[in-house]
Write a protein that holds these residues in place. Structure first.
Motif, PDB file in Angstrom:
ATOM      1  N   ALA A   1       0.778  -0.936  -0.104  1.00  0.00           N
ATOM      2  CA  ALA A   1      -0.298   0.152   0.108  1.00  0.00           C
ATOM      3  C   ALA A   1       1.073   1.644   0.070  1.00  0.00           C
ATOM      4  O   ALA A   1       2.279   0.909   0.680  1.00  0.00           O
ATOM      5  CB  ALA A   1      -1.250  -0.011   0.993  1.00  0.00           C
ATOM      6  N   TYR A   2       0.505   2.104  -0.615  1.00  0.00           N
ATOM      7  CA  TYR A   2       0.842   3.410  -0.787  1.00  0.00           C
ATOM      8  C   TYR A   2       0.279   4.952  -0.562  1.00  0.00           C
ATOM      9  O   TYR A   2      -0.893   4.856   0.179  1.00  0.00           O
ATOM     10  CB  TYR A   2       1.460   3.997  -1.713  1.00  0.00           C
ATOM     11  CG  TYR A   2       1.840   2.846  -2.969  1.00  0.00           C
ATOM     12  CD1 TYR A   2       3.798   2.822  -3.437  1.00  0.00           C
ATOM     13  CD2 TYR A   2       1.105   1.893  -3.512  1.00  0.00           C
ATOM     14  CE1 TYR A   2       3.877   1.840  -4.068  1.00  0.00           C
ATOM     15  CE2 TYR A   2       1.946   0.919  -4.960  1.00  0.00           C
ATOM     16  CZ  TYR A   2       2.973   0.399  -4.383  1.00  0.00           C
ATOM     17  OH  TYR A   2       3.412   0.142  -5.671  1.00  0.00           O
ATOM     18  N   LEU A   3       0.815   5.403   1.111  1.00  0.00           N
ATOM     19  CA  LEU A   3       0.239   6.818   1.344  1.00  0.00           C
ATOM     20  C   LEU A   3       0.577   7.502   0.976  1.00  0.00           C
ATOM     21  O   LEU A   3       1.882   8.002  -0.305  1.00  0.00           O
ATOM     22  CB  LEU A   3       1.121   6.704   2.574  1.00  0.00           C
ATOM     23  CG  LEU A   3       1.126   7.819   3.702  1.00  0.00           C
ATOM     24  CD1 LEU A   3      -1.288   7.563   4.298  1.00  0.00           C
ATOM     25  CD2 LEU A   3       1.054   7.147   5.128  1.00  0.00           C
ATOM     26  N   VAL A   4       0.366   8.489   0.447  1.00  0.00           N
ATOM     27  CA  VAL A   4       0.414   9.628  -0.638  1.00  0.00           C
ATOM     28  C   VAL A   4      -0.094  10.598  -0.195  1.00  0.00           C
ATOM     29  O   VAL A   4      -1.169  11.116   0.984  1.00  0.00           O
ATOM     30  CB  VAL A   4       0.152   9.662  -2.184  1.00  0.00           C
ATOM     31  CG1 VAL A   4       0.441   8.488  -2.712  1.00  0.00           C
ATOM     32  CG2 VAL A   4      -1.730   9.637  -1.850  1.00  0.00           C
ATOM     33  N   ASP A   5       0.450  11.703  -0.046  1.00  0.00           N
ATOM     34  CA  ASP A   5       0.363  13.411   0.105  1.00  0.00           C
ATOM     35  C   ASP A   5      -0.531  13.880  -0.550  1.00  0.00           C
ATOM     36  O   ASP A   5      -0.687  13.334  -1.140  1.00  0.00           O
ATOM     37  CB  ASP A   5       1.530  14.478   0.243  1.00  0.00           C
ATOM     38  CG  ASP A   5       2.262  15.006  -1.251  1.00  0.00           C
ATOM     39  OD1 ASP A   5       1.651  14.160  -2.156  1.00  0.00           O
ATOM     40  OD2 ASP A   5       3.278  14.878  -1.359  1.00  0.00           O
ATOM     41  N   PRO A   6      -1.145  15.288  -0.443  1.00  0.00           N
ATOM     42  CA  PRO A   6      -2.416  15.731  -1.408  1.00  0.00           C
ATOM     43  C   PRO A   6      -1.774  15.953  -2.339  1.00  0.00           C
ATOM     44  O   PRO A   6      -2.856  16.534  -3.483  1.00  0.00           O
ATOM     45  CB  PRO A   6      -2.255  17.130  -0.200  1.00  0.00           C
ATOM     46  CG  PRO A   6      -1.575  16.834   1.425  1.00  0.00           C
ATOM     47  CD  PRO A   6      -0.311  15.892   0.805  1.00  0.00           C
ATOM     48  N   CYS A   7      -1.225  16.332  -2.699  1.00  0.00           N
ATOM     49  CA  CYS A   7      -0.558  16.596  -4.039  1.00  0.00           C
ATOM     50  C   CYS A   7      -0.366  15.033  -4.957  1.00  0.00           C
ATOM     51  O   CYS A   7      -0.367  15.350  -5.901  1.00  0.00           O
ATOM     52  CB  CYS A   7       0.718  16.690  -4.076  1.00  0.00           C
ATOM     53  SG  CYS A   7       1.447  18.825  -3.809  1.00  0.00           S
ATOM     54  N   GLY A   8       0.055  13.816  -3.870  1.00  0.00           N
ATOM     55  CA  GLY A   8      -0.748  12.612  -5.018  1.00  0.00           C
ATOM     56  C   GLY A   8       1.208  11.664  -4.885  1.00  0.00           C
ATOM     57  O   GLY A   8       0.859  10.846  -5.639  1.00  0.00           O
ATOM     58  N   HIS A   9       1.916  12.390  -4.051  1.00  0.00           N
ATOM     59  CA  HIS A   9       3.298  12.308  -4.349  1.00  0.00           C
ATOM     60  C   HIS A   9       3.449  11.028  -3.152  1.00  0.00           C
ATOM     61  O   HIS A   9       3.145  10.674  -1.713  1.00  0.00           O
ATOM     62  CB  HIS A   9       4.840  13.198  -4.081  1.00  0.00           C
ATOM     63  CG  HIS A   9       4.163  13.553  -5.236  1.00  0.00           C
ATOM     64  ND1 HIS A   9       4.688  13.930  -6.545  1.00  0.00           N
ATOM     65  CD2 HIS A   9       3.851  15.347  -5.304  1.00  0.00           C
ATOM     66  CE1 HIS A   9       4.535  14.315  -7.572  1.00  0.00           C
ATOM     67  NE2 HIS A   9       4.283  15.892  -7.014  1.00  0.00           N
TER      68      HIS A   9
END
Length: 163
Positions: A76-84
């Protein structure tokens, strides 16, 4: 040694890891113990092994499963508000609501989640044979020019520095 493994939809082993210490990989839900000889046998025939009533078997050898994670874990990937991507973890399959579990497609560089899919500022396509040949010719010519410059410089230095 400790051996962890996973089982695919077809019921057969599809992933494995071994270690002498108990460093658990959350993506591999089953755990058993084997000697080095047993592991060598298992490793070379792992595609023939399946789980049956708490036992890992290929119908010739059996290994008792010592433990099984209650929940299947997924990458699973945790992303920041910009999607990175901020972090990559293995989390229980039913606890992925704050993560992206969609795999990143091949060729995507610098992946970013746009809310629906992985996108990239740049998708890198491999160069064509023609492009590689052109680059090779350019580098050969550049190498020839550099070799000539080195020879001229060596000649100047051997002749007293051009004085």
């Amino acid at each position: 040694m400790y051996v962890q493994f996973s089982v695919g939809d077809d019921g057969y082993v599809d992933g494995l890891s071994a270690a002498h210490n108990l460093a658990l990989d959350p993506s591999l839900p089953y755990l058993t113990e084997m000697t080095q000889d047993e592991f060598d046998y298992f490793f070379n025939r792992s595609h023939l092994f399946y789980v049956d009533n708490g036992v890992l078997t290929d119908d010739q050898k059996e290994f008792v499963i010592k433990a099984q994670q209650a929940k299947k874990h997924v990458k699973a990937y945790l992303v920041d508000p910009c999607g990175h991507i901020v972090d990559i973890q293995h989390v229980p399959e039913d606890e992925t609501d704050r993560y992206i579990i969609e795999p990143i497609p091949e060729g995507v560089v610098n992946p970013r989640w746009d809310g629906e899919k992985w996108v990239s500022g740049e998708v890198v396509d491999p160069p064509t044979v023609e492009e590689l040949q052109q680059e090779n010719e350019r580098l050969k010519k550049e190498n020839e020019v550099n070799a000539m410059a080195v020879m001229e410089l060596a000649e100047i230095m051997l002749n007293g520095g051009g004085k």
